[in-house]
Design a protein around this motif. Structure first.
Motif, PDB file in Angstrom:
ATOM      1  N   GLY A 280       0.850  -1.186   0.000  1.00 57.12           N
ATOM      2  CA  GLY A 280       0.000   0.000   0.000  1.00 57.12           C
ATOM      3  C   GLY A 280       0.876   1.223   0.000  1.00 57.12           C
ATOM      4  N   SER A 281       0.277   2.379   0.023  1.00 58.42           N
ATOM      5  CA  SER A 281       1.046   3.615   0.006  1.00 58.42           C
ATOM      6  C   SER A 281       1.493   3.952   1.414  1.00 58.42           C
ATOM      7  CB  SER A 281       0.206   4.753  -0.567  1.00 58.42           C
ATOM      8  OG  SER A 281      -0.965   4.937   0.192  1.00 58.42           O
ATOM      9  N   ALA A 282       2.775   4.355   1.514  1.00 57.79           N
ATOM     10  CA  ALA A 282       3.300   4.756   2.813  1.00 57.79           C
ATOM     11  C   ALA A 282       2.741   6.124   3.195  1.00 57.79           C
ATOM     12  CB  ALA A 282       4.822   4.810   2.753  1.00 57.79           C
ATOM     13  N   GLU A 283       2.919   6.463   4.435  1.00 55.45           N
ATOM     14  CA  GLU A 283       2.458   7.771   4.889  1.00 55.45           C
ATOM     15  C   GLU A 283       3.179   8.870   4.107  1.00 55.45           C
ATOM     16  OE1 GLU A 283       3.195  10.495   8.761  1.00 55.45           O
ATOM     17  OE2 GLU A 283       2.362   8.487   9.167  1.00 55.45           O
ATOM     18  N   GLN A 284       2.422   9.878   3.671  1.00 49.99           N
ATOM     19  CA  GLN A 284       2.977  10.993   2.912  1.00 49.99           C
ATOM     20  C   GLN A 284       2.647  12.301   3.623  1.00 49.99           C
ATOM     21  OE1 GLN A 284       0.974  10.291  -0.854  1.00 49.99           O
ATOM     22  NE2 GLN A 284       2.857   9.473  -1.740  1.00 49.99           N
ATOM     23  N   ARG A 285       3.567  13.238   3.473  1.00 53.68           N
ATOM     24  CA  ARG A 285       3.374  14.529   4.131  1.00 53.68           C
ATOM     25  C   ARG A 285       3.617  15.655   3.130  1.00 53.68           C
ATOM     26  NH1 ARG A 285       4.507  14.499  10.448  1.00 53.68           N
ATOM     27  NH2 ARG A 285       3.341  12.590  10.902  1.00 53.68           N
ATOM     28  N   LEU A 286       2.675  16.620   3.131  1.00 49.68           N
ATOM     29  CA  LEU A 286       2.754  17.767   2.229  1.00 49.68           C
ATOM     30  C   LEU A 286       3.531  18.867   2.942  1.00 49.68           C
ATOM     31  CD1 LEU A 286       1.878  18.882  -0.523  1.00 49.68           C
ATOM     32  CD2 LEU A 286      -0.202  19.737   0.583  1.00 49.68           C
ATOM     33  N   VAL A 287       4.664  19.255   2.352  1.00 51.88           N
ATOM     34  CA  VAL A 287       5.635  20.080   3.066  1.00 51.88           C
ATOM     35  C   VAL A 287       5.994  21.320   2.255  1.00 51.88           C
ATOM     36  CG1 VAL A 287       7.977  20.131   4.032  1.00 51.88           C
ATOM     37  CG2 VAL A 287       6.591  18.052   4.199  1.00 51.88           C
ATOM     38  N   SER A 288       6.193  22.425   2.972  1.00 53.98           N
ATOM     39  CA  SER A 288       6.828  23.628   2.428  1.00 53.98           C
ATOM     40  C   SER A 288       7.997  23.972   3.329  1.00 53.98           C
ATOM     41  CB  SER A 288       5.837  24.796   2.380  1.00 53.98           C
ATOM     42  OG  SER A 288       4.774  24.532   1.497  1.00 53.98           O
ATOM     43  N   HIS A 289       8.981  24.668   2.772  1.00 52.29           N
ATOM     44  CA  HIS A 289      10.115  25.058   3.626  1.00 52.29           C
ATOM     45  C   HIS A 289      10.714  26.366   3.129  1.00 52.29           C
ATOM     46  CE1 HIS A 289      14.143  23.993   1.581  1.00 52.29           C
ATOM     47  NE2 HIS A 289      13.253  24.180   0.637  1.00 52.29           N
ATOM     48  N   ILE A 290      11.481  26.981   4.004  1.00 52.74           N
ATOM     49  CA  ILE A 290      12.262  28.172   3.687  1.00 52.74           C
ATOM     50  C   ILE A 290      13.688  27.872   4.126  1.00 52.74           C
ATOM     51  CG2 ILE A 290      12.619  30.623   4.162  1.00 52.74           C
ATOM     52  CD1 ILE A 290       9.592  30.770   4.826  1.00 52.74           C
ATOM     53  N   LEU A 291      14.637  28.068   3.203  1.00 54.95           N
ATOM     54  CA  LEU A 291      16.040  27.758   3.490  1.00 54.95           C
ATOM     55  C   LEU A 291      16.828  29.051   3.666  1.00 54.95           C
ATOM     56  CD1 LEU A 291      18.507  25.857   3.662  1.00 54.95           C
ATOM     57  CD2 LEU A 291      18.675  26.029   1.155  1.00 54.95           C
ATOM     58  N   ILE A 292      17.558  29.135   4.777  1.00 52.61           N
ATOM     59  CA  ILE A 292      18.533  30.206   4.985  1.00 52.61           C
ATOM     60  C   ILE A 292      19.902  29.552   4.792  1.00 52.61           C
ATOM     61  CG2 ILE A 292      19.399  31.992   6.532  1.00 52.61           C
ATOM     62  CD1 ILE A 292      16.429  32.267   5.690  1.00 52.61           C
ATOM     63  N   PRO A 293      20.472  29.675   3.589  1.00 53.57           N
ATOM     64  CA  PRO A 293      21.701  28.924   3.296  1.00 53.57           C
ATOM     65  C   PRO A 293      22.895  29.446   4.078  1.00 53.57           C
ATOM     66  CG  PRO A 293      21.163  30.400   1.478  1.00 53.57           C
ATOM     67  CD  PRO A 293      20.020  30.489   2.437  1.00 53.57           C
ATOM     68  N   VAL A 294      23.740  28.531   4.501  1.00 52.49           N
ATOM     69  CA  VAL A 294      25.006  28.873   5.143  1.00 52.49           C
ATOM     70  C   VAL A 294      25.921  27.660   4.965  1.00 52.49           C
ATOM     71  CG1 VAL A 294      24.238  28.036   7.412  1.00 52.49           C
ATOM     72  CG2 VAL A 294      26.139  29.663   7.268  1.00 52.49           C
ATOM     73  N   PRO A 295      27.172  27.855   4.539  1.00 54.70           N
ATOM     74  CA  PRO A 295      28.078  26.714   4.320  1.00 54.70           C
ATOM     75  C   PRO A 295      28.279  25.918   5.600  1.00 54.70           C
ATOM     76  CG  PRO A 295      28.969  28.725   3.323  1.00 54.70           C
ATOM     77  CD  PRO A 295      27.796  29.142   4.158  1.00 54.70           C
ATOM     78  N   ALA A 296      28.502  24.613   5.429  1.00 53.48           N
ATOM     79  CA  ALA A 296      28.694  23.736   6.590  1.00 53.48           C
ATOM     80  C   ALA A 296      29.924  24.127   7.388  1.00 53.48           C
ATOM     81  CB  ALA A 296      28.788  22.285   6.132  1.00 53.48           C
TER      82      ALA A 296
END
Length: 654
Positions: A280-296
């Motif tokens: 069957g289909s696994a659990e799915q989640r509808l997601v939005s995000h905002i990224l504040i980039p910064v080098p590791a």
């Protein structure tokens, strides 16, 4: 200054340069300058400087040359890639040992040398690829996209799976773009004038009225003397060799003949519990995000600033600010920010980096996360909706489970029997029959049989290669398992071998006579065809000559290159004839692979009316011609680079 150097490189300027180069050698020693990297390179490529193309390759001027190496690891990786590609294309007929030939190794190495020369030329020409160009190229790779948009998490995950860092992959892309930029600029500079295009089109679309006579060999009636037989046999003795033969003993392990394993209810239930998600289909989640980039590897201050900014965005979102508007105002992830931060439905499948995925599946619907740290920077995540998993009940998938478990059990039994058989053969290599009997397998015998008339298991290319290999013939030992299919293997040994030998004339006399007659027939046909050509040029008609030779003329009016039924070789020969003069056909002849001869004539050539071809079609044809010319120019440029370069192959590493 550089222009002056180019113009005067053969004069006093070159002398001065060479003199100056001698000074550091005198101070520091020649050995330090001539010392080279270790012997792990497969090839060393050296090219003269761009400002002194005629720089000699001898010391000390050679120190001005650019030098690069391709090491053994790099070559081995590329060769493995080529092998895997060849295996995919050839399927079961792929011969791994044959692919390891020195010719294939050189072919792969030559391609790598061409690529490196193009990269060196691009560097000398001052070509550059910006970070923005690299980023754009990466974002256009379909494998890194979700719903047609670049996804940073997918990109990171796929690189990790390949053992590549983003920096390594970006450098590979940069080099590819540099090479492509150089060669495409050369290819793109080619053009075809309208006049040249029309001349070529007129030739391509020209039709011809063709007549042809087929002369077939008649070898049976030709007499052959004993002296001719002996002379022919002595001259062509290599053609009358009896092929080598082998006699084999072998056993087959076949999964289809094993007793099916019993599957009980407990096994089915356990399998269902461990693999519920696939029903069957696994659990799915509808997601939005905002990224504040910064080098590791950013310092603590930069990390703290990015974290604080992410925290402020999260606070605004929880206070009721529009999340999509916040995402567009903070485009740290260009692929999603244009869509208001939308990443679509995701599953817990490793498609996202782990910290991000863990945070998503730790949220409640319609909630916003605290800042989440990944290698890309700080994320603010909004879980918009949760779609529950749907799993089929056990009873509905029981038959599928039973089939899968049965196949798994059969495969295990097959592998266990094969492994046990191999172990026993290794312990008792001379007791092949005893080992086979222990495992209730029959030792079968085949032969003597040659490669030319392989039968039975020898019809399998993999088995035939092993049976006729020098290793099997020389040591007589049992082979490793030879896989014919996923559940069918063969172990064999050669118990008798007859090498190829010259067959005495008495054994092959009929073949010799047939070959002599065929040769005489070919010679007679060639003479007849040449005589017919001469007679037509002297004014006789092809029709009358055909009747005199007991055959007929086939007429092909308005024969076109593209639709010719004559085959490519004959069509090229027909259109290679000159345009005939009125009342004087152009004529030629050629031998065909089956021993026949063809005499053909062109009685008229009809020029194409380009006015009947739409202007757009003419432009398209011109574009194709320019592309072909550009490709040839790029290839010629690579060849010119090879002529100027010095390429030293380390044979011991190849």
């Amino acid at each position: 200054m550089l222009q002056a150097l180019r113009e005067k490189s053969s004069g006093w300027v070159a002398t001065v340069i060479l003199g100056l180069l001698i000074i550091p050698f005198a101070l520091f020693g020649v050995n330090d300058y001539l010392s080279q990297s270790g012997g792990n390179h497969v090839v060393r490529i050296q090219t003269p400087p761009s400002w002194w193309r005629s720089a000699p390759a001898w010391w000390p001027a050679s120190m001005l040359w650019t030098k690069v190496e391709i090491d053994a690891n790099e070559f081995r990786q590329r060769f493995d890639m080529a092998r895997n590609q060849a295996r995919l294309e050839a399927g079961e007929s792929f011969d791994s040992r044959a692919f390891e030939s020195i010719e294939n190794r050189r072919r792969v190495l030559e391609q790598m040398v061409d690529e490196r020369l193009a990269l060196m030329a691009a560097d000398q020409a001052g070509l550059k690829v910006s970070d923005a160009q690299v980023r754009k190229a990466i974002e256009q790779v379909p494998a890194f996209q979700v719903d047609g948009v670049f996804n940073a998490q997918r990109y990171q995950g796929m690189l990790s799976g390949q053992g590549l860092s983003p920096q390594q992959f970006q450098e590979q892309v940069r080099e590819d773009l540099l090479r492509q930029g150089l060669l495409s600029s050369i290819a793109g500079s080619a053009f075809v004038t309208p006049q040249s295009r029309n001349q070529t089109l007129a030739l391509m679309m020209q039709t011809r009225d063709v007549s042809a006579v087929l002369l077939s060999p008649k070898a049976d009636a030709l007499p052959v003397s004993e002296d001719e037989i002996k002379a022919w046999y002595q001259k062509h003795a290599a053609n009358y060799q009896a092929p080598q033969t082998v006699t084999l003993e072998y056993v087959e392990v076949e999964g289809s003949k094993l007793t099916p394993a019993a599957i009980d209810e407990a096994q089915l239930r356990a399998r269902y519990d461990s693999e519920r998600s696939k029903f069957g289909s696994a659990e799915q989640r509808l997601v939005s995000h905002i990224l504040i980039p910064v080098p590791a590897d950013a310092d603590a201050a930069a990390q703290k600033a990015a974290q604080d900014k992410a925290a402020e965005i999260a606070r605004q979102a929880r206070a009721g600010a529009d999340f999509a508007a916040l995402a567009k105002a903070n485009p740290g992830d260009p692929g999603s920010s244009e869509k208001g931060g939308d990443l679509g439905w995701i599953e817990r499948d490793g498609g996202m980096v782990k910290p991000f995925e863990d945070a998503v599946f730790g949220l409640q619907a319609n909630t916003i996360s605290e800042p989440v740290r990944t290698d890309f920077g700080w994320h603010v995540i909004k879980l918009r909706e949760v779609r529950a998993s749907t799993i089929k009940p056990f009873e509905e998938v029981r038959a599928q489970l039973e089939k899968e478990l049965q196949e798994t059990a059969n495969e295990r039994a097959y592998n266990e029997q094969l492994s046990a058989l191999i172990d026993d053969v290794m312990r008792n290599p001379s007791g092949f029959a005893d080992v086979a009997a222990k495992h209730k397998l029959e030792v079968k015998r085949l032969g003597p049989v040659s490669e030319d008339n392989a039968e039975g298991i020898l019809a399998s290319p993999q088995v035939a290669r092993e049976a006729f290999s020098e290793t099997r013939i020389q040591n007589g030992q049992v082979s490793d398992p030879i896989n014919i299919s996923n559940d069918h293997s063969v172990l064999l040994r050669v118990v008798a071998h007859t090498p190829s030998r010259a067959q005495p004339l008495e054994e092959v006399k009929d073949r010799v006579i047939a070959d002599i007659r065929a040769d005489k027939a070919r010679q007679a046909l060639a003479s007849t065809a040449q005589a017919m050509v001469a007679d037509v040029r002297a004014g006789k008609s092809l029709e009358s000559l055909a009747v005199a030779n007991g055959t007929k003329v086939d007429v092909l009016p308005r024969l076109a290159r593209a639709t010719s039924p004559l085959g490519p070789d004959i069509t090229r020969a027909v259109f290679a004839l000159p345009v005939p003069e009125p009342g004087k056909p152009a004529i030629g002849e050629m031998a065909l692979p089956n021993g026949a001869h063809l005499v053909y004539q062109v009685t008229a050539a009809h020029q194409a009316d380009l006015d009947q071809l739409p202007e757009e079609a003419q432009r398209q044809e011109g574009t194709l011609m320019a592309l072909g010319a550009g490709s040839a120019d790029a290839e010629a440029y690579l060849q010119s680079l090879r002529k100027r370069a010095r390429v030293d192959i380390n044979e011991s590493q190849l």
